[in-house]
Design a protein around this motif. Structure first.
Motif, PDB file in Angstrom:
ATOM      1  N   ASN A   1       0.557  -1.344   0.149  1.00 58.94           N
ATOM      2  CA  ASN A   1       0.020   0.137   0.155  1.00 58.94           C
ATOM      3  C   ASN A   1       0.893   1.237   0.053  1.00 58.94           C
ATOM      4  O   ASN A   1       0.369   2.297  -0.009  1.00 58.94           O
ATOM      5  N   GLU A   2       1.964   1.108   0.216  1.00 57.91           N
ATOM      6  CA  GLU A   2       2.755   2.145   0.191  1.00 57.91           C
ATOM      7  C   GLU A   2       3.699   2.445  -1.128  1.00 57.91           C
ATOM      8  O   GLU A   2       4.006   1.527  -1.840  1.00 57.91           O
ATOM      9  N   LYS A   3       4.059   3.694  -1.659  1.00 54.65           N
ATOM     10  CA  LYS A   3       4.600   4.160  -2.739  1.00 54.65           C
ATOM     11  C   LYS A   3       6.052   4.544  -2.488  1.00 54.65           C
ATOM     12  O   LYS A   3       6.348   5.554  -3.259  1.00 54.65           O
ATOM     13  N   ARG A   4       6.684   4.185  -1.472  1.00 58.75           N
ATOM     14  CA  ARG A   4       7.884   4.736  -0.982  1.00 58.75           C
ATOM     15  C   ARG A   4       8.575   3.639  -0.247  1.00 58.75           C
ATOM     16  O   ARG A   4       7.914   2.449   0.171  1.00 58.75           O
ATOM     17  N   TYR A   5       9.835   4.075   0.105  1.00 55.13           N
ATOM     18  CA  TYR A   5      10.711   3.256   1.126  1.00 55.13           C
ATOM     19  C   TYR A   5      10.139   3.340   2.390  1.00 55.13           C
ATOM     20  O   TYR A   5       9.823   4.316   2.706  1.00 55.13           O
ATOM     21  N   LEU A   6      10.141   2.123   3.262  1.00 51.29           N
ATOM     22  CA  LEU A   6       9.829   2.273   4.530  1.00 51.29           C
ATOM     23  C   LEU A   6      11.252   1.590   5.429  1.00 51.29           C
ATOM     24  O   LEU A   6      11.701   0.654   4.892  1.00 51.29           O
ATOM     25  N   THR A   7      11.429   2.117   6.525  1.00 48.65           N
ATOM     26  CA  THR A   7      12.348   1.322   7.329  1.00 48.65           C
ATOM     27  C   THR A   7      11.647   0.245   8.002  1.00 48.65           C
ATOM     28  O   THR A   7      10.424   0.207   8.293  1.00 48.65           O
ATOM     29  N   ALA A   8      12.400  -0.597   8.634  1.00 47.62           N
ATOM     30  CA  ALA A   8      11.803  -1.677   9.478  1.00 47.62           C
ATOM     31  C   ALA A   8      11.002  -1.147  10.646  1.00 47.62           C
ATOM     32  O   ALA A   8       9.985  -1.826  11.086  1.00 47.62           O
ATOM     33  N   LYS A   9      11.635  -0.083  11.177  1.00 45.42           N
ATOM     34  CA  LYS A   9      10.849   0.433  12.565  1.00 45.42           C
ATOM     35  C   LYS A   9       9.666   1.014  11.793  1.00 45.42           C
ATOM     36  O   LYS A   9       8.672   1.081  12.898  1.00 45.42           O
ATOM     37  N   GLU A  10       9.376   1.819  10.903  1.00 44.85           N
ATOM     38  CA  GLU A  10       7.996   2.275  10.322  1.00 44.85           C
ATOM     39  C   GLU A  10       7.116   1.208   9.975  1.00 44.85           C
ATOM     40  O   GLU A  10       6.044   1.120  10.352  1.00 44.85           O
ATOM     41  N   ALA A  11       7.773   0.079   9.420  1.00 48.97           N
ATOM     42  CA  ALA A  11       6.612  -1.182   9.314  1.00 48.97           C
ATOM     43  C   ALA A  11       6.312  -1.771  10.596  1.00 48.97           C
ATOM     44  O   ALA A  11       4.906  -1.992  10.775  1.00 48.97           O
ATOM     45  N   LEU A  12       7.230  -1.666  11.554  1.00 48.96           N
ATOM     46  CA  LEU A  12       6.782  -1.967  13.051  1.00 48.96           C
ATOM     47  C   LEU A  12       5.653  -1.388  13.541  1.00 48.96           C
ATOM     48  O   LEU A  12       4.614  -1.880  14.071  1.00 48.96           O
TER      49      LEU A  12
END
Length: 138
Positions: free
Chosen positions: A30-41
């Motif tokens: 659902n994201e159109k950008r890079y995420l960090t593992a922390k953001e995903a958490l």
């Protein structure tokens, strides 16, 4: 690749298709950008409040190995995004502030390959341009 195909890929490789894994795949899809593992958490904890960073990090690494996610490094930290739907060769411009990406069709290897004069057999390459998107520019 869609979420169902990603889950099928995991299943075919012998991995369990848990609700947490499916939700994590959906977060990246659902994201159109890079995420960090922390953001995903943080996003996954909205559904699974007790999930640990280690669980997210292990699964994100698995998704990279399974070609579900792409990985890059910004300021010494790994960032992840859902693998591009296109199989056509391309590269990315990446915002270092928000992780937004844009595909670019140009490839520097078109210019560099002739310079190897046959001395190297190039088997792969990665080319990324980092900057600030229009939203994040001062």
């Amino acid at each position: 690749m869609n979420v169902e195909q990603a889950m099928d890929t995991l299943k075919k490789e012998g991995y369990k298709t848990t609700g947490k894994r499916e939700q994590l795949v959906k977060i990246f899809a659902n994201e159109k950008r890079y995420l960090t593992a922390k953001e995903a958490l943080i996003k996954l904890q909205q559904t699974y409040p007790r999930v640990s960073f280690d669980t997210v990090y292990r699964n994100v690494s698995l998704f990279v190995d399974m070609n579900i996610l792409e990985e890059t490094e910004l300021d010494g930290e790994r960032w992840y995004r859902y693998r591009c739907a296109t199989s056509k060769h391309h590269h990315h411009v990446i915002c270092v502030e928000c992780g937004k990406t844009k595909q670019i069709e140009a490839c520097p290897m078109d210019m560099l390959s002739p310079q190897t004069n046959g001395e190297f057999q190039i088997i792969d390459h990665k080319f990324e341009i980092y900057g600030l998107c229009y939203v994040c520019q001062p």
